[in-house]
Design a protein around this motif. Sequence first.
Motif, PDB file in Angstrom:
ATOM      1  N   ALA A 290       0.815  -1.215   0.000  1.00 53.79           N
ATOM      2  CA  ALA A 290       0.000   0.000   0.000  1.00 53.79           C
ATOM      3  C   ALA A 290       0.849   1.266   0.000  1.00 53.79           C
ATOM      4  O   ALA A 290       0.466   2.290  -0.566  1.00 53.79           O
ATOM      5  CB  ALA A 290      -0.925   0.004   1.215  1.00 53.79           C
ATOM      6  N   ARG A 291       2.024   1.203   0.630  1.00 56.02           N
ATOM      7  CA  ARG A 291       2.844   2.415   0.775  1.00 56.02           C
ATOM      8  C   ARG A 291       3.887   2.601  -0.327  1.00 56.02           C
ATOM      9  O   ARG A 291       4.222   3.721  -0.700  1.00 56.02           O
ATOM     10  CB  ARG A 291       3.580   2.376   2.127  1.00 56.02           C
ATOM     11  N   LEU A 292       4.420   1.495  -0.817  1.00 54.30           N
ATOM     12  CA  LEU A 292       5.584   1.560  -1.701  1.00 54.30           C
ATOM     13  C   LEU A 292       5.379   2.383  -2.979  1.00 54.30           C
ATOM     14  O   LEU A 292       6.295   3.129  -3.366  1.00 54.30           O
ATOM     15  CB  LEU A 292       6.038   0.137  -2.058  1.00 54.30           C
ATOM     16  N   PRO A 293       4.209   2.306  -3.658  1.00 49.82           N
ATOM     17  CA  PRO A 293       4.072   3.086  -4.903  1.00 49.82           C
ATOM     18  C   PRO A 293       4.325   4.579  -4.711  1.00 49.82           C
ATOM     19  O   PRO A 293       5.009   5.202  -5.519  1.00 49.82           O
ATOM     20  CB  PRO A 293       2.621   2.803  -5.324  1.00 49.82           C
ATOM     21  N   TRP A 294       3.784   5.148  -3.645  1.00 49.91           N
ATOM     22  CA  TRP A 294       3.961   6.581  -3.422  1.00 49.91           C
ATOM     23  C   TRP A 294       5.363   6.901  -2.920  1.00 49.91           C
ATOM     24  O   TRP A 294       5.898   7.982  -3.193  1.00 49.91           O
ATOM     25  CB  TRP A 294       2.904   7.090  -2.441  1.00 49.91           C
ATOM     26  N   LEU A 295       5.953   5.989  -2.148  1.00 46.10           N
ATOM     27  CA  LEU A 295       7.332   6.200  -1.731  1.00 46.10           C
ATOM     28  C   LEU A 295       8.261   6.180  -2.946  1.00 46.10           C
ATOM     29  O   LEU A 295       9.233   6.947  -3.030  1.00 46.10           O
ATOM     30  CB  LEU A 295       7.755   5.115  -0.728  1.00 46.10           C
ATOM     31  N   PHE A 296       7.944   5.310  -3.899  1.00 43.30           N
ATOM     32  CA  PHE A 296       8.729   5.255  -5.132  1.00 43.30           C
ATOM     33  C   PHE A 296       8.580   6.563  -5.920  1.00 43.30           C
ATOM     34  O   PHE A 296       9.553   7.071  -6.481  1.00 43.30           O
ATOM     35  CB  PHE A 296       8.280   4.068  -5.981  1.00 43.30           C
ATOM     36  N   LEU A 297       7.355   7.118  -5.933  1.00 43.90           N
ATOM     37  CA  LEU A 297       7.144   8.405  -6.590  1.00 43.90           C
ATOM     38  C   LEU A 297       7.988   9.492  -5.925  1.00 43.90           C
ATOM     39  O   LEU A 297       8.590  10.336  -6.599  1.00 43.90           O
ATOM     40  CB  LEU A 297       5.662   8.791  -6.529  1.00 43.90           C
ATOM     41  N   GLY A 298       8.034   9.460  -4.585  1.00 44.43           N
ATOM     42  CA  GLY A 298       8.862  10.416  -3.867  1.00 44.43           C
ATOM     43  C   GLY A 298      10.332  10.270  -4.213  1.00 44.43           C
ATOM     44  O   GLY A 298      11.068  11.264  -4.321  1.00 44.43           O
ATOM     45  N   LEU A 299      10.767   9.014  -4.388  1.00 45.01           N
ATOM     46  CA  LEU A 299      12.156   8.760  -4.765  1.00 45.01           C
ATOM     47  C   LEU A 299      12.457   9.338  -6.149  1.00 45.01           C
ATOM     48  O   LEU A 299      13.496   9.985  -6.352  1.00 45.01           O
ATOM     49  CB  LEU A 299      12.419   7.251  -4.764  1.00 45.01           C
ATOM     50  N   ILE A 300      11.550   9.115  -7.099  1.00 39.74           N
ATOM     51  CA  ILE A 300      11.714   9.669  -8.445  1.00 39.74           C
ATOM     52  C   ILE A 300      11.766  11.189  -8.384  1.00 39.74           C
ATOM     53  O   ILE A 300      12.573  11.843  -9.070  1.00 39.74           O
ATOM     54  CB  ILE A 300      10.571   9.206  -9.372  1.00 39.74           C
ATOM     55  N   GLY A 301      10.901  11.771  -7.540  1.00 40.18           N
ATOM     56  CA  GLY A 301      10.905  13.219  -7.382  1.00 40.18           C
ATOM     57  C   GLY A 301      12.212  13.730  -6.819  1.00 40.18           C
ATOM     58  O   GLY A 301      12.731  14.779  -7.249  1.00 40.18           O
ATOM     59  N   GLY A 302      12.759  12.987  -5.860  1.00 39.57           N
ATOM     60  CA  GLY A 302      14.044  13.376  -5.287  1.00 39.57           C
ATOM     61  C   GLY A 302      15.165  13.321  -6.315  1.00 39.57           C
ATOM     62  O   GLY A 302      16.044  14.199  -6.346  1.00 39.57           O
ATOM     63  N   ILE A 303      15.128  12.294  -7.167  1.00 36.05           N
ATOM     64  CA  ILE A 303      16.131  12.191  -8.239  1.00 36.05           C
ATOM     65  C   ILE A 303      15.981  13.356  -9.214  1.00 36.05           C
ATOM     66  O   ILE A 303      16.965  13.943  -9.675  1.00 36.05           O
ATOM     67  CB  ILE A 303      15.989  10.840  -8.977  1.00 36.05           C
ATOM     68  N   GLY A 304      14.709  13.713  -9.500  1.00 29.90           N
ATOM     69  CA  GLY A 304      14.457  14.848 -10.384  1.00 29.90           C
ATOM     70  C   GLY A 304      14.998  16.141  -9.800  1.00 29.90           C
ATOM     71  O   GLY A 304      15.604  16.959 -10.512  1.00 29.90           O
ATOM     72  N   ALA A 305      14.796  16.333  -8.490  1.00 29.92           N
ATOM     73  CA  ALA A 305      15.317  17.535  -7.835  1.00 29.92           C
ATOM     74  C   ALA A 305      16.841  17.565  -7.890  1.00 29.92           C
ATOM     75  O   ALA A 305      17.454  18.621  -8.101  1.00 29.92           O
ATOM     76  CB  ALA A 305      14.833  17.575  -6.390  1.00 29.92           C
ATOM     77  N   PHE A 306      17.452  16.387  -7.716  1.00 28.38           N
ATOM     78  CA  PHE A 306      18.917  16.304  -7.793  1.00 28.38           C
ATOM     79  C   PHE A 306      19.422  16.709  -9.187  1.00 28.38           C
ATOM     80  O   PHE A 306      20.380  17.473  -9.318  1.00 28.38           O
ATOM     81  CB  PHE A 306      19.379  14.880  -7.468  1.00 28.38           C
ATOM     82  N   LEU A 307      18.763  16.220 -10.232  1.00 27.04           N
ATOM     83  CA  LEU A 307      19.183  16.534 -11.599  1.00 27.04           C
ATOM     84  C   LEU A 307      19.036  18.032 -11.883  1.00 27.04           C
ATOM     85  O   LEU A 307      19.871  18.625 -12.578  1.00 27.04           O
ATOM     86  CB  LEU A 307      18.368  15.716 -12.592  1.00 27.04           C
ATOM     87  N   ILE A 308      17.969  18.628 -11.343  1.00 23.87           N
ATOM     88  CA  ILE A 308      17.771  20.069 -11.530  1.00 23.87           C
ATOM     89  C   ILE A 308      18.882  20.855 -10.832  1.00 23.87           C
ATOM     90  O   ILE A 308      19.473  21.781 -11.408  1.00 23.87           O
ATOM     91  CB  ILE A 308      16.390  20.496 -10.994  1.00 23.87           C
ATOM     92  N   MET A 309      19.194  20.474  -9.597  1.00 24.91           N
ATOM     93  CA  MET A 309      20.243  21.171  -8.848  1.00 24.91           C
ATOM     94  C   MET A 309      21.603  21.003  -9.523  1.00 24.91           C
ATOM     95  O   MET A 309      22.419  21.927  -9.543  1.00 24.91           O
ATOM     96  CB  MET A 309      20.285  20.647  -7.410  1.00 24.91           C
ATOM     97  N   GLU A 310      21.841  19.805 -10.089  1.00 28.85           N
ATOM     98  CA  GLU A 310      23.111  19.587 -10.777  1.00 28.85           C
ATOM     99  C   GLU A 310      23.226  20.493 -12.002  1.00 28.85           C
ATOM    100  O   GLU A 310      24.308  20.982 -12.340  1.00 28.85           O
ATOM    101  CB  GLU A 310      23.221  18.123 -11.204  1.00 28.85           C
ATOM    102  N   GLY A 311      22.085  20.772 -12.662  1.00 29.37           N
ATOM    103  CA  GLY A 311      22.086  21.641 -13.823  1.00 29.37           C
ATOM    104  C   GLY A 311      22.422  23.082 -13.482  1.00 29.37           C
ATOM    105  O   GLY A 311      22.828  23.864 -14.344  1.00 29.37           O
ATOM    106  N   PHE A 312      22.210  23.445 -12.202  1.00 35.39           N
ATOM    107  CA  PHE A 312      22.527  24.801 -11.753  1.00 35.39           C
ATOM    108  C   PHE A 312      23.763  24.803 -10.856  1.00 35.39           C
ATOM    109  O   PHE A 312      23.896  25.647  -9.967  1.00 35.39           O
ATOM    110  CB  PHE A 312      21.333  25.398 -10.997  1.00 35.39           C
ATOM    111  N   GLU A 313      24.619  23.846 -11.075  1.00 32.55           N
ATOM    112  CA  GLU A 313      25.804  23.685 -10.224  1.00 32.55           C
ATOM    113  C   GLU A 313      26.646  24.964 -10.172  1.00 32.55           C
ATOM    114  O   GLU A 313      27.277  25.286  -9.169  1.00 32.55           O
ATOM    115  CB  GLU A 313      26.653  22.523 -10.749  1.00 32.55           C
ATOM    116  N   GLY A 314      26.634  25.753 -11.262  1.00 29.53           N
ATOM    117  CA  GLY A 314      27.432  26.965 -11.313  1.00 29.53           C
ATOM    118  C   GLY A 314      27.008  28.015 -10.306  1.00 29.53           C
ATOM    119  O   GLY A 314      27.780  28.935  -9.994  1.00 29.53           O
ATOM    120  N   LEU A 315      25.767  27.892  -9.784  1.00 31.02           N
ATOM    121  CA  LEU A 315      25.293  28.873  -8.807  1.00 31.02           C
ATOM    122  C   LEU A 315      25.948  28.690  -7.443  1.00 31.02           C
ATOM    123  O   LEU A 315      26.009  29.620  -6.649  1.00 31.02           O
ATOM    124  CB  LEU A 315      23.770  28.764  -8.647  1.00 31.02           C
TER     125      LEU A 315
END
Length: 456
Positions: A290-315
């Motif tokens: 019951a919990r894992l699907p949404w936790l997995f979505l949160g994990l994907i979101g965290g990876i997405g946030a990481f990729l965005i921050m890496e794109g602005f590494e120069g800041l």
Amino acid sequence: MEDNENIQFQLTDELIKQVELFIEEQNDKELHKLLDEYHYADIAEILDELMLEEAVYVIKLLDSDTTSDILMEMDEDNREKVLKNLSAKEIAEEVEELDTDDAADIISELSEERQLAVIAQIEDEEHKAEITELLAYDEDTAGGLMAKELVKVYETWTVAGCMRRIRGQAEEVTRVHSIYVVNKEERLIGRLSLKDLIVAKSEQKIADLVKVNVDYVNVHDDVEEVARVMAKYDLEAIPVVDENKMLLGRITIDDIVDVLKEEADKDYQMAAGITGDVEADDSILELTRARLPWLFLGLIGGIGAFLIMEGFEGLFTGKAVILFFFTPLIAAMAGNVGVQSSAIIVQGLANDDVRGSVNSRLIKEMLLAALNGVILAIFLFLFVWAFKGELYTALAISVSLVAVIIVAGLIGTFVPLFLNKRGIDPAIATGPFITTSNDILGILLYFWIAKMILGI
């Protein structure tokens, strides 16, 4: 068992131990005496705390007119276990004491094979036929919720004849909320007030007393629609009819309260990112599923946030490195605003309070978010400026906060409205779905605006 309203029930370890002792000693007389002091709902609470064998012992000990009500009040999982330890005949004896809707609920929890065996053991042929009819309806429709017990009179009867006939009907109905009036084809034409019936002259026709403006629901209507109608018109009971307006049964307020509680529990779980109907006592595997699907979505979101921050590494160099430390704040504000907005919309949709166009809702939310954002941004601007003494950095962070809050509010408003239009439960929008999407968009907006203002 007699109800004793003077006893304030309190489930204690001492009471449980006393019941267990009487069961162990098979002291049926003292056990009867003890349980007779309590309401059937209190006894159900006691049985929920006992071992399965002990609960079955009590069910088999007490009379069916008492235990049938106890079974209805027990925890659903515990009741299922108890029913597995009762024979088809014993279950049939229990359901014969219940109203048809409750009897159908009990039987529906059994396997198909056991359902047929129990129904075959029911001696009252009319009761059996009515339960079988109710089992044919989907449990999420008015037909699956209704009871067949009601008081029905014909428009051609006189008041005197009506009074004689309804006495027999009323014996089968726990509470007489309304008297329903039908024509000779059994079609519902209205309802009759008990007060009007009592004060009317004996020779008057029912047709002269009937109130034709009666609310009703179709047998195939969704239970949420039934709950909405009953809540809107403050009804204690509502008749159920078919496509030809033939009177089939009635739904009472106690059943609607149960529906509303179940819906609230489901929405709360969905808002918390839990899919499926689970409880704290369920197995680890069921809870994980019951919990894992949404936790997995949160994990994907965290990876997405990481990729965005890496794109602005120069800041993250020189004076602009302070932007990094405000990232959690921006993400948290985006998530909080989105959940607040979606929660209000979901609640409004559930109560049928959301009216007007989607555009008007979005404009209102944008203005509200802008006002909140500006107030918070002023405070944040002063804090960063005072703490770091860098005007443009403080401006970049505070302007980003306003933009993030506005976008989060719009997403939180639009998504549940969109899901509702598509026939999807909008409660799903208030959980990790909104939080994760707003986290990602919030961080993206934050760094993009900061980069523009700081010219990096």
